[in-house]
Design a protein around this motif. Sequence first.
Motif, PDB file in Angstrom:
ATOM      1  N   GLU A   1      45.840 -27.207-109.941  1.00 12.37           N
ATOM      2  CA  GLU A   1      44.921 -26.350-109.195  1.00 12.37           C
ATOM      3  C   GLU A   1      43.670 -26.043-110.011  1.00 12.37           C
ATOM      4  O   GLU A   1      42.568 -25.932-109.451  1.00 12.37           O
ATOM      5  CB  GLU A   1      45.626 -25.056-108.784  1.00 12.37           C
ATOM      6  CG  GLU A   1      46.676 -25.260-107.693  1.00 12.37           C
ATOM      7  CD  GLU A   1      47.375 -23.975-107.313  1.00 12.37           C
ATOM      8  OE1 GLU A   1      47.313 -23.008-108.117  1.00 12.37           O
ATOM      9  OE2 GLU A   1      47.998 -23.920-106.221  1.00 12.37           O
ATOM     10  N   SER A   2      43.831 -25.937-111.327  1.00  7.41           N
ATOM     11  CA  SER A   2      42.672 -25.596-112.168  1.00  7.41           C
ATOM     12  C   SER A   2      41.672 -26.746-112.250  1.00  7.41           C
ATOM     13  O   SER A   2      40.468 -26.518-112.398  1.00  7.41           O
ATOM     14  CB  SER A   2      43.140 -25.211-113.578  1.00  7.41           C
ATOM     15  OG  SER A   2      43.669 -26.333-114.265  1.00  7.41           O
TER      16      SER A   2
ATOM     17  N   SER B   1      55.002 -26.593-121.542  1.00  4.59           N
ATOM     18  CA  SER B   1      54.718 -25.449-120.673  1.00  4.59           C
ATOM     19  C   SER B   1      54.011 -24.317-121.400  1.00  4.59           C
ATOM     20  O   SER B   1      53.067 -23.709-120.862  1.00  4.59           O
ATOM     21  CB  SER B   1      56.018 -24.929-120.050  1.00  4.59           C
ATOM     22  OG  SER B   1      56.655 -25.907-119.277  1.00  4.59           O
TER      23      SER B   1
ATOM     24  N   GLU C   1      55.968 -24.807-111.994  1.00  6.51           N
ATOM     25  CA  GLU C   1      54.908 -23.824-111.733  1.00  6.51           C
ATOM     26  C   GLU C   1      53.716 -24.006-112.667  1.00  6.51           C
ATOM     27  O   GLU C   1      52.562 -23.750-112.299  1.00  6.51           O
ATOM     28  CB  GLU C   1      55.452 -22.391-111.829  1.00  6.51           C
ATOM     29  CG  GLU C   1      55.959 -21.973-113.210  1.00  6.51           C
ATOM     30  CD  GLU C   1      57.436 -22.254-113.416  1.00  6.51           C
ATOM     31  OE1 GLU C   1      58.039 -21.586-114.277  1.00  6.51           O
ATOM     32  OE2 GLU C   1      57.980 -23.126-112.707  1.00  6.51           O
ATOM     33  N   VAL C   2      53.990 -24.488-113.876  1.00 10.02           N
ATOM     34  CA  VAL C   2      52.909 -24.755-114.828  1.00 10.02           C
ATOM     35  C   VAL C   2      52.098 -25.963-114.370  1.00 10.02           C
ATOM     36  O   VAL C   2      50.860 -25.957-114.409  1.00 10.02           O
ATOM     37  CB  VAL C   2      53.483 -24.994-116.239  1.00 10.02           C
ATOM     38  CG1 VAL C   2      52.376 -25.423-117.196  1.00 10.02           C
ATOM     39  CG2 VAL C   2      54.171 -23.734-116.745  1.00 10.02           C
TER      40      VAL C   2
ATOM     41  N   VAL D   1      51.738 -27.002-111.322  1.00 14.43           N
ATOM     42  CA  VAL D   1      50.956 -26.595-110.156  1.00 14.43           C
ATOM     43  C   VAL D   1      49.673 -25.898-110.602  1.00 14.43           C
ATOM     44  O   VAL D   1      48.572 -26.209-110.106  1.00 14.43           O
ATOM     45  CB  VAL D   1      51.790 -25.670-109.239  1.00 14.43           C
ATOM     46  CG1 VAL D   1      50.890 -25.016-108.186  1.00 14.43           C
ATOM     47  CG2 VAL D   1      52.900 -26.454-108.561  1.00 14.43           C
ATOM     48  N   LYS D   2      49.766 -24.982-111.537  1.00 14.97           N
ATOM     49  CA  LYS D   2      48.580 -24.262-112.014  1.00 14.97           C
ATOM     50  C   LYS D   2      47.583 -25.208-112.662  1.00 14.97           C
ATOM     51  O   LYS D   2      46.364 -25.069-112.485  1.00 14.97           O
ATOM     52  CB  LYS D   2      48.999 -23.172-113.007  1.00 14.97           C
ATOM     53  CG  LYS D   2      49.706 -21.994-112.364  1.00 14.97           C
ATOM     54  CD  LYS D   2      50.070 -20.936-113.397  1.00 14.97           C
ATOM     55  CE  LYS D   2      50.773 -19.752-112.750  1.00 14.97           C
ATOM     56  NZ  LYS D   2      51.164 -18.723-113.763  1.00 14.97           N
ATOM     57  N   ARG D   3      48.082 -26.186-113.425  1.00 14.98           N
ATOM     58  CA  ARG D   3      47.182 -27.127-114.095  1.00 14.98           C
ATOM     59  C   ARG D   3      46.435 -27.983-113.085  1.00 14.98           C
ATOM     60  O   ARG D   3      45.236 -28.242-113.225  1.00 14.98           O
ATOM     61  CB  ARG D   3      47.970 -27.988-115.081  1.00 14.98           C
ATOM     62  CG  ARG D   3      48.450 -27.213-116.298  1.00 14.98           C
ATOM     63  CD  ARG D   3      49.300 -28.077-117.220  1.00 14.98           C
ATOM     64  NE  ARG D   3      49.790 -27.308-118.357  1.00 14.98           N
ATOM     65  CZ  ARG D   3      50.639 -27.768-119.274  1.00 14.98           C
ATOM     66  NH1 ARG D   3      51.094 -29.023-119.171  1.00 14.98           N
ATOM     67  NH2 ARG D   3      51.044 -27.004-120.273  1.00 14.98           N
TER      68      ARG D   3
END
Length: 308
Positions: free
Chosen positions: A121-122, A160, A114-115, A117-119
């Motif tokens: 996406e950012s 993370s 999940e981390v 994915v966020k990175r």
Amino acid sequence: MPARQPGEGHESNQADDAGVGFEVLLITGMSGAGRSRAADCVEDMGWYVVDNLPPKLLVPLVDMMTSSGSKVHRLAAVIDVRSRSYFDDLSAVLGHLDDLAVKTRILFLDARDEVLVKRYESVRRPHPLQRGNRLIDGIKEERELLVGLERRADIVVDTSNLSIHQLSTKLYEALLGAGPETVAVHIFSFGFKYGMPLDADFVADVRFLPNPYWVPELRELNGMDASVSQYVLSSPGAKEFLDAYERAVCLAIDGYAHEDKHFVTIAIGCTGGQHRSVAMSEELARRLRRRGLTVSVSAREMQHHGRQ
């Protein structure tokens, strides 16, 4: 010297010993887990860093560096394992480096899905293994490819919950140890009449000490000369100042090590930058080295005026 391919025999004992004293650090792991930041950090420690190196090229690069009289003795390679063939190549290369007596370590960087994915996406970039599918599909495929390499890793860091500074601190601890010994100190002397330094973390003013310039037999000498050094260091207040300043600097350096600041510059100034500041810089450097710190020294005005 031609590059030897994995599995080929060695031509001589000299070839067997070529890698002795040479170190290789492989930086790998999940895309988005901080490989680039780790490479920057390792480069700051003095490693020669090569980014995105195909595993097959690692052997000829090590051969070149160990057989050409290169001054590089620590090579860090960022390896991006994109396919099963890459992983197979890397396994063969690691075996060959063992044959060459090259000290090899693997640094593996990881983070929760999940981390990652966020990175991604950012930064609005696709995962290298996504290939038109979902982002999570690329992450899962890469994780499956890297299972064996993670097991083989010498250092595994989960990024993370780490900031870039916390990651750097962890890498320093893993590769160099913890504490003030990880901080490199540079001390330079200068003359106030030529301007204040712009790049110093600490600035000390030693113009309160008697000036050797006014002693005729010392005027044309500098703080590197024994007679000038003895004159300055035996002056009233010199020892007391050094004792107090050494304690203050060491307290700060210890804190810097915990806060991911590993390079400290100390400027010591007198009027002309030739006598008092030079002698005091050399003595402070001697004291800090005695504490186990890595210290370099320079004299700004002596360099500028051709006296060094």
